[in-house]
Design an enzyme around this catalytic site. Structure first.
Site, PDB file in Angstrom:
ATOM      1  N   LYS A  92      -9.791  35.984  43.679  1.00 35.65           N
ATOM      2  CA  LYS A  92      -9.974  35.368  44.582  1.00 35.65           C
ATOM      3  C   LYS A  92      -9.734  35.709  45.844  1.00 35.65           C
ATOM      4  O   LYS A  92     -10.055  35.701  46.894  1.00 35.65           O
ATOM      5  CB  LYS A  92     -10.308  33.712  44.234  1.00 35.65           C
ATOM      6  N   GLY A 388      -3.007  22.666  42.691  1.00 35.88           N
ATOM      7  CA  GLY A 388      -3.951  23.511  42.676  1.00 35.88           C
ATOM      8  C   GLY A 388      -4.601  24.124  44.088  1.00 35.88           C
ATOM      9  O   GLY A 388      -5.742  24.771  44.506  1.00 35.88           O
ATOM     10  N   GLN A 389      -4.309  22.743  44.799  1.00 38.41           N
ATOM     11  CA  GLN A 389      -4.146  22.610  46.458  1.00 38.41           C
ATOM     12  C   GLN A 389      -3.064  23.986  47.180  1.00 38.41           C
ATOM     13  O   GLN A 389      -1.483  23.518  46.664  1.00 38.41           O
ATOM     14  CB  GLN A 389      -4.215  22.048  46.929  1.00 38.41           C
TER      15      GLN A 389
END
Lengths: 805, 262
Positions: A92, A388-389
């Site tokens: 990613k 997660g962010q």
């Protein structure tokens, strides 16, 4: 070999250009998603400017180098100077630059007129937003994100709590790490991990508590397993409910019945006490005991070692095996490991423990196991939650954009804290509302209900997130089919999403390196980047949107938009002392708004010893981990190990460890007890399977960005249902067959993938949530942890049947 | 008669053997014969008759051997190619055009420096399976399995994803609304500069994640990109890397844009 003179170079270049054009045409024929490649260069990076930025995606906080040319991002590289990722990225991250160039970027504000979204001007959009606020400022809510940059979150926070005197501001981080926050607060009195990623380099044993870092935090996972290539020994124990890519690298896989992780943690504590291997010195010097009261809350009730020992004693390996399905011998193995002083043990967790109706309790118990065994505060010995962010820590937790928080770890319900915030913001006394606002699920409940039924929120302004896809039990909370016409939804985003589809007003946002920004990652590292390319069309910064709305309200005379000296809340001056009209987009970049807001915010961070350095220090570095404290020689030093004397400057000399924000005000951390109780919904005859939802390596959260990147989309084009072969055989389901997945709340149709990415055990299925065409949150449960208010996306009861065509 | 008993036994054993052998031989010949619906091996089952659709014929071993498997169509048993080229084999790169080789190389990369996507199906959880071919690299019937260009990391799928998803079943209609991604990646450098006509060229690309030069320039690289002297192991002795491309710390190679003005 061709002769290397200049003419030849030029000829080669032209030939190359022609060839590239030809391949581009050919490529278009087969793969329409690929754009034309550029002709070969005589030297890599000719004309390319490189600058640093943290990655746009997860909470790991890798630094990337961004190559730009002609106003566009053309390349990405891992940053070798970054300590987090040491030059490596994940798939990613390597393709993060492509996330800017999806064909359907939002480029103009859109207003819903007669059911259709039509383009309008920014002036009109800001004016409509101001009208909605003026309708009833107390019914206006702001829903933000752990992807908000620190200055964006800070501006939204000041606008809502300081300006509108309204605490209805909450981030999607509520769905993501709220239980980790309440865990840290109730154990240490202050949020965020004590350790850092350095623990991953030092640990002998890594325990994954319902965690799949091989896919969710790939760079951290390879940081661990690549140690093995260098000849180091690191034992990985995967305590999970489904086999994943992380399991493939684990030495032990302990499969447990969903929700019974509480029993496992208590089982380890029982073993430590039964074997007498708990760390008596550490516990006597640095810990107190606590347990949950009758009604679950943040504070619980006092307890003692004797009471704790008696409560834990029930959790014998055999009883834990009965509850969890993990063999008693494996519980004994965990007990023996924690009982060893010569090993360093790091626990990692993320959504498995946080998205849990007992989220706060399981967080407490894992901290308890580490404290009881003394596996704390030495490099490699740490209970560490992952986020997660990219700025769940930096923005949501530290700026405190949650309904009950003020910046710097302050609480809206605390008189002293409100007074401090009012002073720092130069507001009249009493401006800040003492009542916490609506948390995420409550906010959307109040919005989706008609006013007559108590639905007191009339407008929600959403920035940088996609609740239309990520809210649990979406049918109840945000369904276009049941939307009350009097309610209004404003959504700022970069692409059309499941949320913009419901929105009344859509605002085109600038993203990542199209704007200045700052993020804070999972290990307390604050990072900074500059704008490197311009946003497309009329897309504009979220921070500008907030300031422009505030200024429009100020212009209309709303008193809350002034400080106590009558100045606009976001008044900013240049070096000559002149006010810069930053609310006017044409002047927004006349000065560095991020720098001004960050310097203001920084004054809030001392109270909880989360000291941040001046903005310019972050410009120079690849992030710094707080507390960042100025040394005698004027330099700024970051802190790797909080509460430990050898590294944390706030620990008094001679104390060894000092929990200086201790709940009990005596420098001690709390060892909590919480018992195992059955979950709110379990499989039964009607709905016989467990459903777990989650993520995959290629896509980031709701897929808004990653699904527009061809390389990622080709590798993982759609969501699917993972199921055990035996369950499939029982239901007569073939691999690849379309099935209906249904719960008491809703259903979706999707294909089955047997032996695919992950492998759930019998009786359990898994669906990733990235695909907006297959909204699994129509099926999930909106029950949440009573303390953290975080919903449980990891378990509910479902059934699967062959789709009747 | 006590002796005739074993003789009868051995006789019937011989007959038995002959029958078994005969059946085996016939079975073998039938098995290696042409498949009944032949032409396009696995595609035969997508085939012609209605009956074949309802009761697809299982492919024969020969059909399987010749079956195209996605991009790996050319992969097949070819033991002659297994030894692979040696660094001591003479290399003639004279007159080879680098550009098609570079275009081929960039087809699987979003930009120069991006991790290439994987053109074949993979199992997902072991580096050993990747390294079986990609450690030293492999040439087989004109196809190349490039040796990894960087030190061996152990989570290959962290960076390299398949170019075609292995999911079974009918895919959802593609997201037409997304349209093509407009990203245009940085191209590969064509030829390192030389100080004079026969001077060793400098390295025109960064060496970060490309520290194993033999990945592209060794015996298992694309022909036009190969070094004429792969036996010489100390590449940077003669070919200079560029400090600025490698962004070595302390070089101030990353000027930050003031106030974010692009």
């Amino acid at each position: 070999m061709s002769s290397p003179d200049r003419t030849e170079d030029r000829r080669t270049f032209l030939k190359a250009a022609a060839l590239a054009a030809a391949t581009a045409v050919a490529a278009r024929g087969t793969r329409p998603a690929q754009a034309a490649p550029q002709p070969p260069l005589s030297r890599m990076g000719d004309g390319v400017t490189w600058d640093k930025a943290p990655c746009r995606f997860c909470g790991t906080g890798c630094h990337v180098q961004v190559g730009t040319r002609g106003g566009r991002v053309v390349a990405i590289a891992g940053d070798p100077q970054a300590e987090v990722n040491k030059g490596l990225l994940c798939v990613k991250g390597y393709h993060v630059g492509l996330a800017l160039y999806g064909a359907d970027r939002l480029t103009t504000p859109l207003l819903r007129v007669d059911g259709k979204q039509v383009p309008i001007s920014w002036e009109r959009a800001i004016s409509i937003m101001a009208d909605r606020v003026e309708l009833d400022p107390a019914g206006f809510a702001f829903y933000g994100s752990g992807q908000w940059t620190i200055p964006e979150g800070y501006a939204a926070q000041k606008f809502m709590k300081g300006g509108l005197a309204n605490n209805h501001i909450d981030p999607n981080a509520r769905l993501c790490m709220a239980s980790a926050v309440t865990g840290f607060l109730s154990v240490y009195g202050v949020d965020e991990p004590a350790g850092t990623y350095t623990d991953l380099d030092k640990a002998d044993v890594i325990i994954l508590w319902g965690n799949n870092p091989a896919e969710m935090h790939p760079v951290l996972f390879s940081r661990v397993i690549d140690r093995r290539s260098r000849g180091e020994k690191v034992t990985i124990i995967d305590i999970g409910t489904r086999r994943t890519r992380s399991t493939a690298h684990a030495d032990h896989y302990l499969e447990f019945q969903p929700h019974t992780d509480l029993a496992i943690a208590n089982g380890i504590a029982q073993q430590l006490l039964a074997n007498g291997t708990w760390d008596k010195d550490f516990v006597e010097a640095h810990c107190n005991f606590r347990k949950s009261g009758e009604k679950p809350d943040l504070n619980g009730v006092e307890s003692s070692f004797q009471e704790y020992a008696a409560l834990v004693a029930e959790y014998t390996p055999e009883r834990v095996e009965e509850l969890s399905g993990v063999p008693a011998d494996d519980i004994r193995m965990l007990g023996r490991l924690f009982g060893r002083r010569d090993l360093k043990i790091t626990s990692l967790w993320c959504m498995g423990m946080n998205q849990h109706t007992r989220g706060t309790d399981i967080n407490r118990l894992v901290h308890a196991v580490h404290l009881l065994s003394g596996h704390f505060g030495k490099p490699g010995d740490a209970p560490t939650s992952l986020t997660g962010q990219p700025s769940a820590c930096g923005t949501a937790r530290e700026v405190g954009t949650l309904a009950h928080l003020l910046p710097g770890g302050r609480l809206v319900a605390n008189d002293e804290h409100r007074k401090q915030a009012e002073e720092l913001w130069n507001l009249p006394a009493g401006r800040i509302n003492p009542k916490p606002g609506a948390h995420t699920v409550e906010m959307f409940s109040l919005w989706s209900k008609p006013k007559a039924d108590g639905g007191s929120i009339h407008t929600i302004y959403v920035q940088v997130t996609n609740p239309g896809q990520t809210l649990p039990n979406r049918h109840l909370l945000l369904d276009p089919g049941v939307k009350d016409p009097d309610k209004f939804l404003i959504v700022s985003d970069v692409y059309p999403t499941a949320t913009t589809a419901v929105a009344d007003l859509v605002l085109p946002a600038a993203m990542w390196v199209e704007k200045n920004g700052m993020y804070g990652n999972s290990e307390r590292r604050t990072q900074q980047w500059f704008r490197q390319v311009l946003p497309p069309g009329q897309a504009r910064d979220d921070c500008w949107q907030t300031i422009a709305l505030a200024h429009e309200l100020h212009r209309r005379g709303m008193p809350g938009m002034k400080d106590k000296d009558g100045r606009f809340l976001f008044e900013m001056k240049d070096e000559a002392g002149r006010v810069v009209p930053v609310w006017d987009w044409a002047h927004y970049y006349d000065l560095n708004v991020d720098r001004v807001l960050f310097e203001e915010y920084r004054t809030f961070t001392r109270l909880k010893h989360k000291d941040l350095a001046p903005y310019d220090e972050y410009v120079r570095s690849r992030g710094l981990r707080w507390p960042v404290v100025q040394q005698a020689d004027g330099t700024w030093r970051e802190t790797q190990f909080r509460f430990a004397e050898f590294d944390d400057p706030y620990v008094e000399k001679g104390k060894g460890f000092q929990f200086y924000h201790s709940v009990t005000k005596d420098d001690r951390a709390l060892i909590w007890f919480a018992d195992y109780r059955p979950p709110p919904e379990s499989p039964d005859e009607q709905y016989p399977l467990w459903l777990c939802t989650g993520r995959v390596l290629e896509h980031w959260h709701s897929g808004t960005m990653t699904r527009r990147v061809p390389q990622l989309r080709d590798a993982m084009p759609q969501a699917y249902l993972e199921m055990h072969r035996a369950d499939a055989a029982k239901l007569g389901i073939q691999n690849g067959e379309l099935v209906t997945l249904e719960s008491r709340r809703g259903s979706i149709d999707l294909p089955v993938w047997l032996d695919g990415r992950g492998r759930p055990p019998q009786g359990s299925v898994f669906v990733p949530f990235f695909d907006e065409r297959l909204l699994v949150n129509r099926v999930t449960l909106h029950e949440h942890c009573p303390i953290s208010k975080q919903p449980d996306y990891k378990k509910c009861a479902v059934r699967v049947r062959r789709k009747v065509v | 008669m006590p002796t005739s008993q074993p003789a009868t036994q051995s006789q019937s054993l011989h007959i038995g053997f002959a029958v078994v052998l005969g059946v085996a031989l016939i079975g073998f010949l039938v098995g290696t014969g042409r498949p009944p619906l032949s032409t396009g091996p696995l595609a035969a089952s997508h085939g012609a008759t209605e009956d074949a659709q309802t009761h697809p014929t299982a492919p024969t071993y020969r059909a399987l051997r010749d079956a195209p498997w996605r991009d790996g169509a050319a992969w097949a048993t070819d033991t002659a190619g297994l030894r692979g080229p040696s660094v001591l084999d003479p290399v003639d790169v004279e007159g080879l055009d680098k550009l098609p080789a570079l275009a081929d190389r960039s087809a699987r990369r979003a930009y120069d420096g991006a991790p290439p996507t994987i053109p074949h199906a993979v199992r997902q959880d072991s580096a050993a399976e990747c390294l079986a071919c990609h450690d030293e690299g492999l040439r087989l019937r004109g196809r190349i399995a490039s040796p990894v260009s960087h030190e061996a990391f152990t989570s290959c799928t962290q960076c390299h994803v398949v170019s075609q998803a292995p999911m079974p079943g009918a895919p959802l209609p593609p997201d037409a609304a997304f349209g093509p991604n407009g990203f245009v990646g940085m191209a590969s450098p064509a030829q390192g500069a030389r100080a004079w006509s026969i001077a060793p060229p400098v390295i025109p690309h960064r060496t970060l994640m490309r520290e194993r030069c033999m990945s592209c320039h060794g015996p298992n690289g694309r022909d036009a990109l190969r070094s004429s002297h792969p036996d010489r192991q100390s590449c940077e002795q003669c070919h200079a890397p560029a400090a600025d491309l490698d962004m070595r710390p302390g070089l101030a190679a990353l000027p930050s844009t003031p106030f974010g003005q692009p």
